[in-house]
Design a protein around this motif. Structure first.
Motif, PDB file in Angstrom:
ATOM      1  N   VAL A 159      16.273  13.095 -35.965  1.00  0.00           N
ATOM      2  CA  VAL A 159      15.164  13.162 -36.913  1.00  0.00           C
ATOM      3  C   VAL A 159      14.915  11.749 -37.428  1.00  0.00           C
ATOM      4  CG1 VAL A 159      14.238  14.228 -38.986  1.00  0.00           C
ATOM      5  CG2 VAL A 159      15.850  15.495 -37.562  1.00  0.00           C
ATOM      6  N   PHE A 160      13.650  11.298 -37.325  1.00  0.00           N
ATOM      7  CA  PHE A 160      13.265   9.927 -37.655  1.00  0.00           C
ATOM      8  C   PHE A 160      12.337   9.893 -38.870  1.00  0.00           C
ATOM      9  CE2 PHE A 160      13.632  10.471 -33.066  1.00  0.00           C
ATOM     10  CZ  PHE A 160      14.424   9.410 -32.661  1.00  0.00           C
ATOM     11  N   MET A 161      12.479   8.839 -39.645  1.00  0.00           N
ATOM     12  CA  MET A 161      11.607   8.618 -40.793  1.00  0.00           C
ATOM     13  C   MET A 161      11.366   7.113 -40.910  1.00  0.00           C
ATOM     14  SD  MET A 161      12.220  10.340 -44.539  1.00  0.00           S
ATOM     15  CE  MET A 161      13.572   9.296 -45.043  1.00  0.00           C
ATOM     16  N   THR A 162      10.150   6.716 -41.316  1.00  0.00           N
ATOM     17  CA  THR A 162       9.859   5.304 -41.496  1.00  0.00           C
ATOM     18  C   THR A 162       9.127   5.052 -42.807  1.00  0.00           C
ATOM     19  OG1 THR A 162       8.735   3.353 -40.586  1.00  0.00           O
ATOM     20  CG2 THR A 162       7.721   5.481 -40.143  1.00  0.00           C
ATOM     21  N   LYS A 163       9.409   3.932 -43.396  1.00  0.00           N
ATOM     22  CA  LYS A 163       8.724   3.508 -44.622  1.00  0.00           C
ATOM     23  C   LYS A 163       7.219   3.442 -44.423  1.00  0.00           C
ATOM     24  CE  LYS A 163       8.028  -0.764 -47.248  1.00  0.00           C
ATOM     25  NZ  LYS A 163       8.515  -2.140 -47.491  1.00  0.00           N
ATOM     26  N   PHE A 164       6.793   3.086 -43.202  1.00  0.00           N
ATOM     27  CA  PHE A 164       5.384   2.792 -42.957  1.00  0.00           C
ATOM     28  C   PHE A 164       4.509   4.024 -42.827  1.00  0.00           C
ATOM     29  CE2 PHE A 164       7.852  -0.722 -40.947  1.00  0.00           C
ATOM     30  CZ  PHE A 164       7.564  -1.680 -41.908  1.00  0.00           C
ATOM     31  N   GLU A 165       5.086   5.202 -42.669  1.00  0.00           N
ATOM     32  CA  GLU A 165       4.284   6.424 -42.562  1.00  0.00           C
ATOM     33  C   GLU A 165       4.916   7.513 -43.426  1.00  0.00           C
ATOM     34  OE1 GLU A 165       2.672   7.504 -38.814  1.00  0.00           O
ATOM     35  OE2 GLU A 165       2.940   5.499 -37.954  1.00  0.00           O
ATOM     36  N   PRO A 166       4.666   7.477 -44.731  1.00  0.00           N
ATOM     37  CA  PRO A 166       5.327   8.380 -45.690  1.00  0.00           C
ATOM     38  C   PRO A 166       4.882   9.833 -45.616  1.00  0.00           C
ATOM     39  CG  PRO A 166       3.705   7.014 -46.797  1.00  0.00           C
ATOM     40  CD  PRO A 166       3.789   6.500 -45.402  1.00  0.00           C
ATOM     41  N   GLY A 167       3.957  10.152 -44.733  1.00  0.00           N
ATOM     42  CA  GLY A 167       3.518  11.544 -44.614  1.00  0.00           C
ATOM     43  C   GLY A 167       3.966  12.200 -43.335  1.00  0.00           C
ATOM     44  N   LYS A 168       5.018  11.668 -42.711  1.00  0.00           N
ATOM     45  CA  LYS A 168       5.354  12.137 -41.370  1.00  0.00           C
ATOM     46  C   LYS A 168       6.861  12.048 -41.103  1.00  0.00           C
ATOM     47  CE  LYS A 168       2.479  10.733 -38.268  1.00  0.00           C
ATOM     48  NZ  LYS A 168       1.771   9.810 -37.348  1.00  0.00           N
ATOM     49  N   ILE A 169       7.399  13.073 -40.457  1.00  0.00           N
ATOM     50  CA  ILE A 169       8.747  13.064 -39.897  1.00  0.00           C
ATOM     51  C   ILE A 169       8.614  13.389 -38.414  1.00  0.00           C
ATOM     52  CG2 ILE A 169      11.040  14.135 -39.907  1.00  0.00           C
ATOM     53  CD1 ILE A 169      10.638  14.899 -42.788  1.00  0.00           C
ATOM     54  N   ILE A 170       9.390  12.721 -37.581  1.00  0.00           N
ATOM     55  CA  ILE A 170       9.405  13.025 -36.149  1.00  0.00           C
ATOM     56  C   ILE A 170      10.804  13.493 -35.771  1.00  0.00           C
ATOM     57  CG2 ILE A 170       9.110  12.118 -33.810  1.00  0.00           C
ATOM     58  CD1 ILE A 170       7.072  10.155 -34.883  1.00  0.00           C
ATOM     59  N   ILE A 205      11.626  27.093 -32.662  1.00  0.00           N
ATOM     60  CA  ILE A 205      12.904  26.673 -32.094  1.00  0.00           C
ATOM     61  C   ILE A 205      12.596  25.647 -31.006  1.00  0.00           C
ATOM     62  CG2 ILE A 205      15.054  27.393 -31.020  1.00  0.00           C
ATOM     63  CD1 ILE A 205      14.599  28.704 -33.725  1.00  0.00           C
ATOM     64  N   LEU A 206      12.942  24.396 -31.224  1.00  0.00           N
ATOM     65  CA  LEU A 206      12.631  23.362 -30.240  1.00  0.00           C
ATOM     66  C   LEU A 206      13.489  23.524 -28.993  1.00  0.00           C
ATOM     67  CD1 LEU A 206      12.092  19.962 -32.123  1.00  0.00           C
ATOM     68  CD2 LEU A 206      10.417  21.692 -31.449  1.00  0.00           C
ATOM     69  N   SER A 207      12.909  23.236 -27.845  1.00  0.00           N
ATOM     70  CA  SER A 207      13.618  23.228 -26.572  1.00  0.00           C
ATOM     71  C   SER A 207      13.926  21.788 -26.176  1.00  0.00           C
ATOM     72  CB  SER A 207      12.774  23.901 -25.485  1.00  0.00           C
ATOM     73  OG  SER A 207      12.521  25.251 -25.803  1.00  0.00           O
ATOM     74  N   ASP A 208      14.857  21.628 -25.228  1.00  0.00           N
ATOM     75  CA  ASP A 208      15.219  20.293 -24.768  1.00  0.00           C
ATOM     76  C   ASP A 208      13.988  19.536 -24.277  1.00  0.00           C
ATOM     77  OD1 ASP A 208      17.849  20.756 -25.343  1.00  0.00           O
ATOM     78  OD2 ASP A 208      18.478  21.049 -23.265  1.00  0.00           O
ATOM     79  N   GLY A 209      13.895  18.269 -24.688  1.00  0.00           N
ATOM     80  CA  GLY A 209      12.808  17.415 -24.237  1.00  0.00           C
ATOM     81  C   GLY A 209      11.550  17.517 -25.074  1.00  0.00           C
ATOM     82  N   GLU A 210      11.524  18.428 -26.041  1.00  0.00           N
ATOM     83  CA  GLU A 210      10.343  18.536 -26.901  1.00  0.00           C
ATOM     84  C   GLU A 210      10.455  17.604 -28.099  1.00  0.00           C
ATOM     85  OE1 GLU A 210       9.094  23.152 -25.900  1.00  0.00           O
ATOM     86  OE2 GLU A 210      10.014  22.700 -27.833  1.00  0.00           O
ATOM     87  N   MET A 211       9.306  17.117 -28.557  1.00  0.00           N
ATOM     88  CA  MET A 211       9.240  16.227 -29.711  1.00  0.00           C
ATOM     89  C   MET A 211       8.212  16.795 -30.684  1.00  0.00           C
ATOM     90  SD  MET A 211       8.525  12.120 -29.680  1.00  0.00           S
ATOM     91  CE  MET A 211       6.763  12.033 -30.002  1.00  0.00           C
ATOM     92  N   ALA A 212       8.542  16.811 -31.956  1.00  0.00           N
ATOM     93  CA  ALA A 212       7.640  17.373 -32.960  1.00  0.00           C
ATOM     94  C   ALA A 212       7.293  16.322 -34.006  1.00  0.00           C
ATOM     95  CB  ALA A 212       8.267  18.590 -33.625  1.00  0.00           C
ATOM     96  N   VAL A 213       6.006  16.203 -34.297  1.00  0.00           N
ATOM     97  CA  VAL A 213       5.528  15.378 -35.411  1.00  0.00           C
ATOM     98  C   VAL A 213       5.217  16.343 -36.552  1.00  0.00           C
ATOM     99  CG1 VAL A 213       3.764  13.777 -36.207  1.00  0.00           C
ATOM    100  CG2 VAL A 213       4.579  13.664 -33.827  1.00  0.00           C
ATOM    101  N   VAL A 214       5.936  16.195 -37.662  1.00  0.00           N
ATOM    102  CA  VAL A 214       5.879  17.161 -38.757  1.00  0.00           C
ATOM    103  C   VAL A 214       5.259  16.504 -39.986  1.00  0.00           C
ATOM    104  CG1 VAL A 214       7.213  18.761 -40.178  1.00  0.00           C
ATOM    105  CG2 VAL A 214       7.969  18.254 -37.848  1.00  0.00           C
ATOM    106  N   THR A 215       4.174  17.101 -40.483  1.00  0.00           N
ATOM    107  CA  THR A 215       3.604  16.714 -41.776  1.00  0.00           C
ATOM    108  C   THR A 215       3.708  17.918 -42.697  1.00  0.00           C
ATOM    109  OG1 THR A 215       1.336  17.454 -41.342  1.00  0.00           O
ATOM    110  CG2 THR A 215       1.957  15.261 -40.500  1.00  0.00           C
ATOM    111  N   LYS A 216       3.237  17.787 -43.936  1.00  0.00           N
ATOM    112  CA  LYS A 216       3.353  18.921 -44.858  1.00  0.00           C
ATOM    113  C   LYS A 216       2.448  20.082 -44.459  1.00  0.00           C
ATOM    114  CE  LYS A 216       0.128  17.126 -48.385  1.00  0.00           C
ATOM    115  NZ  LYS A 216      -0.856  18.227 -48.311  1.00  0.00           N
ATOM    116  N   ASP A 217       1.384  19.789 -43.694  1.00  0.00           N
ATOM    117  CA  ASP A 217       0.413  20.822 -43.334  1.00  0.00           C
ATOM    118  C   ASP A 217       0.410  21.194 -41.865  1.00  0.00           C
ATOM    119  OD1 ASP A 217      -0.765  21.051 -45.972  1.00  0.00           O
ATOM    120  OD2 ASP A 217      -1.632  19.064 -45.624  1.00  0.00           O
ATOM    121  N   SER A 218       1.166  20.485 -41.031  1.00  0.00           N
ATOM    122  CA  SER A 218       1.088  20.762 -39.602  1.00  0.00           C
ATOM    123  C   SER A 218       2.386  20.403 -38.887  1.00  0.00           C
ATOM    124  CB  SER A 218      -0.067  19.969 -38.971  1.00  0.00           C
ATOM    125  OG  SER A 218       0.211  18.575 -39.019  1.00  0.00           O
TER     126      SER A 218
END
Length: 609
Positions: A159-170, A205-218
């Motif tokens: 799980v990744f987070m960056t200062k530069f995009e405060p509305g998003k987790i990947i 439920i994520l499967s192997d090789g999938e990547m999700a971009v998560v915001t508060k609404d999507s």
């Protein structure tokens, strides 16, 4: 194994992160931490020890912000400490990551990054990921994450987070679980459902090789190439207690089913990609050092002792070194013949088994070189031994050991191949054959677990017998010992294991009509002898359940029931043959109404003599 949580929404992230991590405490951990984005910067707070230690820190220093990630760590790379705790950040603190699993090529990547000026603060493999993210970031968070994933190899939930995009987790996963909880104006991330069950029951439920971009609404899910993936919503209907067990009735059942993943992680980074050799970076023995070893002593208790017996066969057959196996509680009271040319290998799941620790200290006092095989980084045994091989099985909650045992067998097999390579007692072809076979083991265990109904039926049919006998020859005898122990410790059935050739020396007096006999017949070099022993018990009207390799049509003529395991090399068959025995024991205990996870009079870690 380790626990992951993440939150994005309108509320204070730290509240959910701490609550979520508390729901994952059953998984076992040695440190905890969270990182929260307040809209301007990311602040990390982490500490060694229990979650309560982290909460005390946060009482003095509340982290404000509605975006955050958290982690409870079970140490693999680097002993438990504040600095080795997750989350990890890059040089600037602008990129933060939490991780379950193992980055196989982290040392190579770390050396490259250091050459470019990156400064590392921890001993972990995970920190490499944060620095890679810093290295690749060029204004696009998602592109940078994809480049990181192209660089790394191994098993992970990230799980990744960056200062530069405060509305998003990947987040993304490979061989480690990750679930996204779907809320209203908020979303949740976790490595296991218990962390989110009090907040939502709608999940991806994520499967192997999938990547999700998560915001508060999507939640936007793609593959690594960026192709969108339509996910079905999985509705959770378990209660909170069942959720901790992943929907399984007992922790033991859950841990049996975790074995494909556990053995895969034990092998991770230790098998050459071309299957040419086994690597133990933590050992780094020279050929001269290995040649100087004239005897190996394997010392352990209970299930670990049975793993040691299998290890004796492996090391003697492949590395051609004499091996003795001792019960730890007997070792230091018998004046063992140990000197500076002896390698003492101690095996302990917890790394805290008092008898094993005492035996280790005695071996050192006598001048032996010492090595520990254990599951717990920073444990007493790992600190005392000269060298350590970690099994990376993840925490075991049930008292009866399952995945810890199979990972110990995997470790012993790899160690024997490694030692044989240094001693030049194995051909390149044979080494490659065994390593290729090891790679197949996780899938073969999964195959066994796909069809448990016959095993369940046998357990229900014979679970009320008060006596059961296990027989086998060669490596099958070692597996029989473990099968008998599993049955007696959780079902309270009197169970005994015998070398099949010893039946005529007394044990046949106990074989009467209807007595169940579990006969292991997976070793081809003693197969005909085993069939003769099966005939002996059938002549006394025993009910025989045979354990054999697929393709063996002959055994059906001599037994009442057959359980087949996938065909495998004789050295690897014990790793597979124990799975049906674990399941037989489990279902027998369920049939009898026993407390499967906490059998009477027993403890998980034996810290008294």
């Amino acid at each position: 194994m380790c626990g992951i949580v993440g939150y994005i929404g309108p509320k204070q992230a730290s509240t959910f992160l701490i609550d979520g991590l508390s729901k994952l405490e059953y998984r076992g951990y040695d440190s905890a931490g969270i990182a929260v984005h307040d809209g301007n910067q990311i602040t990390i707070e982490k500490t060694i020890g229990r979650l309560a230690n982290l909460e005390k820190k946060l009482d003095k220093h509340q982290l404000q912000g509605s975006l955050g990630i958290g982690h409870t760590r079970w140490a693999t790379h680097g002993r438990p400490s504040d600095v080795n705790s997750h989350p990890h950040s890059d040089c600037t603190g602008n990129f933060v990551v939490v991780h379950n699993g193992i980055i196989e090529n982290y040392m190579y990547l770390k050396e490259q990054l250091i050459a470019k000026g990156h400064i590392f603060t921890s001993e972990t493999d995970t920190e490499v990921v944060a620095h890679l993210l810093e290295e690749h970031y060029d204004g696009d968070f998602e592109v940078a994450v994809k480049k990181v994933l192209d660089d790394i190899s191994g098993s992970y939930a990230l799980v990744f987070m960056t200062k530069f995009e405060p509305g998003k987790i990947i987040c993304t996963k490979q061989d480690n679980p990750l679930v996204i909880g779907l809320g209203e104006g908020e979303n949740f991330i976790a490595s296991d459902i218990p962390a989110i069950i009090n907040h939502t029951r709608r999940t991806y439920i994520l499967s192997d090789g999938e990547m999700a971009v998560v915001t508060k609404d999507s939640v936007w899910v793609t593959n690594r190439q960026g192709v969108p993936i339509t996910k079905k919503v999985f509705e959770v209907h378990w209660d909170a207690e069942a959720a901790e067990k992943g929907g399984y009735e007992h922790f033991m059942s859950k841990e049996i089913y975790e074995q494909p993943k556990a053995v895969r992680e034990t092998m991770t980074s230790r098998l050459a990609k071309d299957n040419s050799h086994v690597t133990f970076e933590e050992l780094k023995w020279s050929k001269g050092e290995m040649a100087a070893i004239t005897k190996v002593m394997i010392v352990a208790c209970g299930t670990a002792y049975h793993a040691g017996i299998v290890g004796k066969y492996y090391i003697e057959s492949l590395a051609r070194i004499p091996v003795e196996v001792d019960v730890a509680s007997e070792f230091r009271y018998r004046s063992p013949l140990v000197d500076e040319n002896t390698l003492a290998i101690v095996i302990s799941q917890s790394g805290e088994t008092l008898d094993t620790l005492a035996a280790l200290k005695e071996a050192k006092r006598l001048g032996a070189k010492t090595m520990a095989i254990t599951n717990v980084v920073g444990s007493s045994i790992s600190r005392e031994a000269d060298q350590v091989v970690y099994t990376w099985a993840g925490p075991e909650i049930a008292v009866a050991s399952t995945k810890a045992y199979t990972t110990q067998l995997i470790s012993m097999a790899m160690l024997a191949i490694y030692m044989a390579g240094l001693r030049e007692t194995i051909t390149a072809e044979r080494s490659q054959e065994l390593i290729s076979g090891l790679r197949n083991v996780p899938a073969q265990i999964h195959e066994i677990l796909e069809d448990v109904e016959p095993i369940k039926t046998f357990a229900q049919q014979y679970g009320f017998n008060e006596d059961v006998f296990f027989i086998g020859r060669s490596l099958d005898y070692a597996v029989a010992l473990e099968g008998a122990l599993k049955l007696k410790e959780i079902s309270y059935i009197h169970a005994e294991a015998y070398a099949a050739g010893e039946l005529k020396h007394g044990t046949l007096a106990l074989i009467t009509e209807g007595v169940p006999v579990i006969a292991l017949a997976t070793q081809h070099d003693v197969y005909e002898k085993t069939l003769s022993n099966i005939k002996e018990v059938k002549a006394r009207d025993a009910v025989v359940i045979g354990i054999a390799q697929q393709g063996d049509d002959q055994i059906k003529k001599y037994v009442d029931h057959t359980i087949f395991i996938p065909a495998a090399d004789k050295f690897l068959a014990p790793i597979l043959a124990v799975i049906p025995l674990q399941l037989l024991s489990y279902y027998a205990a369920v049939t009898r109404g026993c407390d499967v996870d906490k059998p009477r009079n027993l403890a998980k870690s034996v810290t008294v003599e």
